[in-house]
Design an enzyme around this catalytic site. Sequence first.
Site, short mmCIF file in Angstrom:
data_model
loop_
_atom_site.label_atom_id
_atom_site.label_comp_id
_atom_site.label_asym_id
_atom_site.label_seq_id
_atom_site.Cartn_x
_atom_site.Cartn_y
_atom_site.Cartn_z
N GLY A 46 0.84 -1.19 0.00
CA GLY A 46 0.00 0.00 0.00
C GLY A 46 0.87 1.23 0.00
O GLY A 46 2.08 1.16 0.27
N GLN A 51 2.54 10.08 2.05
CA GLN A 51 3.87 9.45 2.10
C GLN A 51 4.77 9.93 0.94
O GLN A 51 5.98 9.76 1.00
CB GLN A 51 3.76 7.92 2.08
CG GLN A 51 3.09 7.34 3.32
CD GLN A 51 3.00 5.83 3.28
OE1 GLN A 51 2.09 5.28 2.65
NE2 GLN A 51 3.94 5.15 3.91
N CYS A 95 5.68 -0.25 7.58
CA CYS A 95 5.30 1.02 6.96
C CYS A 95 6.48 1.49 6.12
O CYS A 95 7.62 1.48 6.60
CB CYS A 95 4.96 2.06 8.03
SG CYS A 95 4.46 3.65 7.33
N LEU A 96 6.19 1.87 4.89
CA LEU A 96 7.28 2.30 4.00
C LEU A 96 7.92 3.59 4.49
O LEU A 96 9.03 3.91 4.10
CB LEU A 96 6.76 2.44 2.56
CG LEU A 96 6.30 1.12 1.91
CD1 LEU A 96 5.71 1.38 0.52
CD2 LEU A 96 7.43 0.11 1.83
N HIS A 137 -4.74 0.84 7.60
CA HIS A 137 -3.43 1.48 7.75
C HIS A 137 -3.33 2.70 6.82
O HIS A 137 -2.86 3.76 7.22
CB HIS A 137 -2.35 0.43 7.43
CG HIS A 137 -0.93 0.90 7.44
ND1 HIS A 137 -0.01 0.47 8.37
CD2 HIS A 137 -0.26 1.76 6.62
CE1 HIS A 137 1.16 1.03 8.13
NE2 HIS A 137 1.04 1.83 7.07
N GLU A 138 -3.81 2.53 5.58
CA GLU A 138 -3.69 3.63 4.60
C GLU A 138 -4.66 4.78 4.94
O GLU A 138 -4.29 5.95 4.81
CB GLU A 138 -3.95 3.12 3.17
CG GLU A 138 -3.03 2.01 2.69
CD GLU A 138 -1.55 2.31 2.87
OE1 GLU A 138 -1.16 3.50 2.83
OE2 GLU A 138 -0.76 1.35 3.06
N HIS A 141 -3.18 6.89 7.46
CA HIS A 141 -2.21 7.85 6.90
C HIS A 141 -2.92 9.13 6.48
O HIS A 141 -2.40 10.23 6.66
CB HIS A 141 -1.50 7.26 5.67
CG HIS A 141 -0.26 6.47 5.97
ND1 HIS A 141 0.81 7.00 6.64
CD2 HIS A 141 0.10 5.20 5.64
CE1 HIS A 141 1.78 6.08 6.74
NE2 HIS A 141 1.37 4.98 6.14
O1 K1U Z 1 1.47 2.36 3.90
C1 K1U Z 1 2.57 1.82 3.91
O2 K1U Z 1 3.48 2.30 4.55
C2 K1U Z 1 2.77 0.54 3.14
C3 K1U Z 1 2.77 -0.68 4.04
C4 K1U Z 1 1.35 -1.20 4.12
C5 K1U Z 1 1.05 -2.21 5.17
C6 K1U Z 1 1.84 -3.31 5.38
C7 K1U Z 1 1.51 -4.24 6.34
C8 K1U Z 1 0.38 -4.09 7.07
C9 K1U Z 1 -0.39 -2.98 6.87
C10 K1U Z 1 -0.06 -2.06 5.90
C11 K1U Z 1 3.68 -1.70 3.42
O3 K1U Z 1 3.48 -2.12 2.33
S1 K1U Z 1 5.05 -2.22 4.35
C12 K1U Z 1 5.85 -3.45 3.31
C13 K1U Z 1 5.13 -4.75 3.24
O4 K1U Z 1 4.22 -5.01 4.02
C14 K1U Z 1 5.49 -5.74 2.21
C15 K1U Z 1 6.66 -5.64 1.51
C16 K1U Z 1 6.98 -6.59 0.55
C17 K1U Z 1 6.15 -7.63 0.30
C18 K1U Z 1 5.00 -7.73 1.01
C19 K1U Z 1 4.67 -6.79 1.98
ZN ZN Z 2 2.44 3.22 6.30
#
Ligand code: K1U
Ligand code: ZN
Length: 173
Positions: A46, A51, A95-96, A137-138, A141
């Site tokens: 996401g 972000q 979270c990225l 989560h999004e 944000h």
């Molecule tokens: O919003 C963000 O920061 C993105 C975040 C979203 C998220 C992840 C996990 C639970 C809730 C919301 C991410 O994408 S973090 C990276 C991640 O989860 C991932 C990375 C590579 C492959 C699969 C997942």
């Molecule tokens: Zn996030």
Amino acid sequence: MTLRSIILHPDPRLKKICEPVARVTPEIETLAADMLATMYDAPGVGLAAPQVGVLSRLYVMDCNKDPEAPRQPVVMLNPEVTWRSEALNTYEEGCLSIPDHYADVTRPAQVRVRWLGLDGRTEEREFDGLWATCAQHEIDHLDGKLFLDYLGRIKRQMITRKMIKLKRERARA
Ligand code: K1U
Ligand code: ZN
């Protein structure tokens, strides 16, 4: 398509309540395409507009983690949760904007979300599993909230201090 830079916590832009998208414009279409490319590149499941420094109510997600499976990108403008299940689910969230830090967060296991699509039509769908966690989560944000806000003060401060250090190191490099 342009890859956008992802803002790292702590940053005041990640604490702001975002403004609704008034209408679908070419700028919004470009932003959505760039955000999807940035999310897949990261990689993540996401990405919300704040972000990448845009304080508008828009996010993208694709929770299909299997790289072999066809992509299922969703772009949501002005998303609203219209129903939450009583049943809860705990997921170790990332979270990225807070790379390499993960923590268990408990949220409703299923949610129904209504949003405006890029085609200008309102859609409403129920999500569960990682899709439901990611949607919440999004949307957080877009309301200036991070998964850290669900943690205790000590853990939140510890991660924030590490992030300040990481940002300082990256700025020097
Ligand atoms: O919003 C963000 O920061 C993105 C975040 C979203 C998220 C992840 C996990 C639970 C809730 C919301 C991410 O994408 S973090 C990276 C991640 O989860 C991932 C990375 C590579 C492959 C699969 C997942
Ligand atoms: Zn996030």
